[in-house]
Design a protein around this motif. Structure first.
Motif, PDB file in Angstrom:
ATOM      1  N   LEU A 393       0.839  -1.197   0.000  1.00  0.00           N
ATOM      2  CA  LEU A 393       0.000   0.000   0.000  1.00  0.00           C
ATOM      3  C   LEU A 393       0.875   1.248   0.000  1.00  0.00           C
ATOM      4  O   LEU A 393       1.932   1.291   0.638  1.00  0.00           O
ATOM      5  N   ASN A 394       0.404   2.289  -0.728  1.00  0.00           N
ATOM      6  CA  ASN A 394       1.133   3.548  -0.671  1.00  0.00           C
ATOM      7  C   ASN A 394       0.740   4.305   0.594  1.00  0.00           C
ATOM      8  O   ASN A 394      -0.131   3.861   1.375  1.00  0.00           O
ATOM      9  N   GLU A 395       1.342   5.449   0.841  1.00  0.00           N
ATOM     10  CA  GLU A 395       1.129   6.196   2.084  1.00  0.00           C
ATOM     11  C   GLU A 395      -0.322   6.628   2.236  1.00  0.00           C
ATOM     12  O   GLU A 395      -0.892   6.564   3.333  1.00  0.00           O
ATOM     13  N   GLU A 396      -0.948   7.065   1.161  1.00  0.00           N
ATOM     14  CA  GLU A 396      -2.349   7.506   1.228  1.00  0.00           C
ATOM     15  C   GLU A 396      -3.264   6.335   1.576  1.00  0.00           C
ATOM     16  O   GLU A 396      -4.187   6.467   2.384  1.00  0.00           O
ATOM     17  N   GLU A 397      -2.992   5.194   0.951  1.00  0.00           N
ATOM     18  CA  GLU A 397      -3.809   4.009   1.229  1.00  0.00           C
ATOM     19  C   GLU A 397      -3.626   3.551   2.676  1.00  0.00           C
ATOM     20  O   GLU A 397      -4.585   3.107   3.334  1.00  0.00           O
ATOM     21  N   GLN A 398      -2.420   3.655   3.182  1.00  0.00           N
ATOM     22  CA  GLN A 398      -2.170   3.280   4.572  1.00  0.00           C
ATOM     23  C   GLN A 398      -2.968   4.170   5.526  1.00  0.00           C
ATOM     24  O   GLN A 398      -3.503   3.693   6.538  1.00  0.00           O
ATOM     25  N   GLU A 399      -3.059   5.438   5.240  1.00  0.00           N
ATOM     26  CA  GLU A 399      -3.826   6.361   6.078  1.00  0.00           C
ATOM     27  C   GLU A 399      -5.318   6.005   6.059  1.00  0.00           C
ATOM     28  O   GLU A 399      -6.004   6.086   7.075  1.00  0.00           O
ATOM     29  N   ILE A 400      -5.792   5.611   4.888  1.00  0.00           N
ATOM     30  CA  ILE A 400      -7.198   5.204   4.788  1.00  0.00           C
ATOM     31  C   ILE A 400      -7.445   3.965   5.654  1.00  0.00           C
ATOM     32  O   ILE A 400      -8.446   3.878   6.362  1.00  0.00           O
ATOM     33  N   VAL A 401      -6.526   2.999   5.576  1.00  0.00           N
ATOM     34  CA  VAL A 401      -6.674   1.771   6.372  1.00  0.00           C
ATOM     35  C   VAL A 401      -6.681   2.108   7.865  1.00  0.00           C
ATOM     36  O   VAL A 401      -7.459   1.542   8.644  1.00  0.00           O
ATOM     37  N   ARG A 402      -5.848   3.036   8.276  1.00  0.00           N
ATOM     38  CA  ARG A 402      -5.748   3.370   9.700  1.00  0.00           C
ATOM     39  C   ARG A 402      -7.042   3.955  10.255  1.00  0.00           C
ATOM     40  O   ARG A 402      -7.285   3.888  11.454  1.00  0.00           O
ATOM     41  N   THR A 403      -7.867   4.517   9.385  1.00  0.00           N
ATOM     42  CA  THR A 403      -9.124   5.096   9.880  1.00  0.00           C
ATOM     43  C   THR A 403     -10.085   4.039  10.402  1.00  0.00           C
ATOM     44  O   THR A 403     -11.042   4.354  11.111  1.00  0.00           O
TER      45      THR A 403
END
Length: 520
Positions: A393-403
């Motif tokens: 996952l890229n950084e943006e996708e990782q942030e989405i997952v963390r939500t």
């Protein structure tokens, strides 16, 4: 000394019973002839189909030792003067004090009444009778023993009742726990049998062995042993017609058919009415005596009320099972949506193992097991394209997952139910790190709830060890090496040590629940 006027039971009245149980009588006297004469006087003694087992002690010290070895002595015939002038009185104090025996009946016998005056002894020592050896003829000895055994018998029945009642009270206070069903019925069987003066065998027989059945199924016509004692102690789950036969089985069928209590010479079968099923049966055998009208009335009241308690416990169990099934099914749905195979089943069992080894109580383990399937409920908000993405996952996708952590918490937090409250904590905090570098709140150490620390470790272990569409399965050694390297960093050190020490249990869980998804 005792009189030679000995009493023997008339042979025509003597009832011969092979291998009957006995009343234990301890003779404590330093004169051997007193032992011999006492045994001769009571040689043919029978009371309630039980003879006497004599035990002899010739000193106070020997008597004390015997009382530490035997807790079922009915009567002690206790001499006052032996190795010392008050040796018998010291034994009496020992019995009630150090041995903590308040059931054995103590009859003091003395050849020198002046050395231990009766009034003084009766007032200051917990004894039950006081006799001079010169007045205790064989006839009087027989009478005293009969009267004393009746007293001992009644005291032991009361004690048995107390134990049964204590067990029922303890079980009643715990009615809503997982194990209360077995404890409650076991206490009921014990209480009823003790109220009747004791029974050899008892069984509670019901058609609801596994609890209420689905609404679209007919009520089972089969009856099974739910719990029992004596000959029924190890027959739980056996069908009625495999544990009873002949007249006993016919009596059970009669009790069910006529919904009543069926009495026989040596056993009874009590029908217990139920609003929710066909009712149950209480089977008692080895009745010690002919039942009185009072006994029968007690049985009627007892059998009417015991089933109400049983139905209530079954209803509670059904509610708990329903709640558990709903949570498990929701977890399975989430698992299927996320392509996780049997991740939830393995995680739940691994979490349970870690929690048990950590020392969590059974109630906490039960809550943890039901909460674990909802730990990733927040991922419902994460797009499937990200969850099932094959690559990194890229950084943006990782942030989405963390939500998903906060979303899962917000979804569950307002519940007042312990399981959902625990699930809310797991959803939010199972990505927190022991060293404080996790998310979403940066908690560290024991600030993180133990449920979350356990779930975090179980989750990472299974995620690494299982194959996914975006990764191959790691060998167990590689997974454990990584977890060891994160001891005190990502994971609770104590839990890491527990996991490493239970490798065989981990392997057994993984073997029992392999993923069966296509392509894995």
């Amino acid at each position: 000394m005792m009189s030679d006027d000995l009493l023997f039971l008339d042979e025509s009245e003597e009832e011969v019973v092979e291998e009957r149980s006995t009343w234990k009588v301890l003779i404590v006297d330093d004169e051997p002839e007193v032992h011999a004469v006492t045994k001769l006087a009571l040689s043919d003694f029978v009371f309630q189909d039980k003879g006497i087992e004599f035990i002899s002690a010739y000193t106070g010290a020997e008597a004390k030792r015997i009382f530490l070895e035997h807790d079922d002595i009915a009567i002690v015939l206790l001499d006052v003067v032996m190795e010392t002038d008050d040796a018998g009185l010291q034994v009496a104090e020992f019995i009630r004090g150090e041995a903590n025996n308040h059931f054995t009946r103590i009859i003091l016998r003395t050849g020198q009444p002046g050395q231990a005056p009766e009034k003084h002894v009766i007032i200051n020592y917990d004894i039950n009778d006081y006799k001079s050896k010169t007045e205790l003829t064989a006839q009087k000895l027989f009478t005293v023993v009969i009267a004393t055994l009746r007293s001992y018998r009644d005291i032991m029945v009361i004690e048995e009742n107390r134990k049964g009642l204590e067990k029922i009270i303890a079980a009643s206070a715990d009615l809503f726990s997982i194990h209360s069903l077995e404890n409650f019925i076991d206490g009921i069987v014990q209480q009823l049998s003790s109220l009747l003066g004791g029974t050899q065998d008892a069984a509670y027989i019901t058609s609801a062995v596994a609890g209420p059945r689905p609404i679209d199924n007919e009520v089972s016509s089969e009856f099974y042993v739910f719990t029992g004692k004596g000959d029924f102690a190890n027959l739980e789950g056996r069908p009625l017609d495999r544990v009873l036969s002949g007249a006993q089985l016919d009596s059970c069928r009669q009790a069910l058919r006529e919904q009543e209590i069926v009495y026989a010479d040596e056993y009874l079968v009590a029908y217990c009415n139920s609003k929710n099923m066909r009712g149950s049966l209480l089977y008692l055998s080895g009745l010690p005596r002919r039942l009185t009208d009072t006994d029968k009335r007690l049985l009627e009241i007892f059998s009417q009320n015991v089933q109400i308690a049983f139905d209530n416990v079954l209803l509670t169990k059904d509610i708990e099972d329903t709640q558990r099934e709903i949570v498990e099914r929701l977890g399975q749905i989430l698992e299927k949506e996320m392509g996780g195979g049997k991740h939830i089943q393995r995680m739940t069992l691994i979490s349970e193992m870690l929690g048990r080894e950590y020392g969590l109580c059974q109630d906490d383990l039960d809550v943890l097991k039901l909460a674990v399937p909802l730990h990733d409920v927040g991922k419902l908000k994460v797009p499937e394209s990200i969850l099932l993405k094959p690559g990194k996952l890229n950084e943006e996708e990782q942030e989405i997952v963390r939500t998903h952590a906060e979303f899962g918490y917000e979804l569950l937090k307002d519940s007042r139910r312990p399981i959902i409250k625990a699930a809310a904590l797991l959803a939010r905090d199972h990505h927190e790190y022991w060293d404080g570098n996790g998310y979403p709140r940066g908690l560290k150490g024991e600030e993180i709830h133990i449920f979350c620390r356990i779930t975090a470790l179980a989750d990472v272990f299974d995620a690494l060890h299982a194959k996914r569409c975006y990764k191959d399965a790691w060998p167990l050694d590689k997974v454990l090496d990584l977890i060891q390297s994160q001891r005190g960093k990502q994971f609770d050190p104590c839990l890491v040590d527990i996991m490493l020490a239970n490798r065989e249990k981990l392997e057994a869980i993984c073997f029992a629940y392999p993923d069966d998804l296509p392509g894995l």
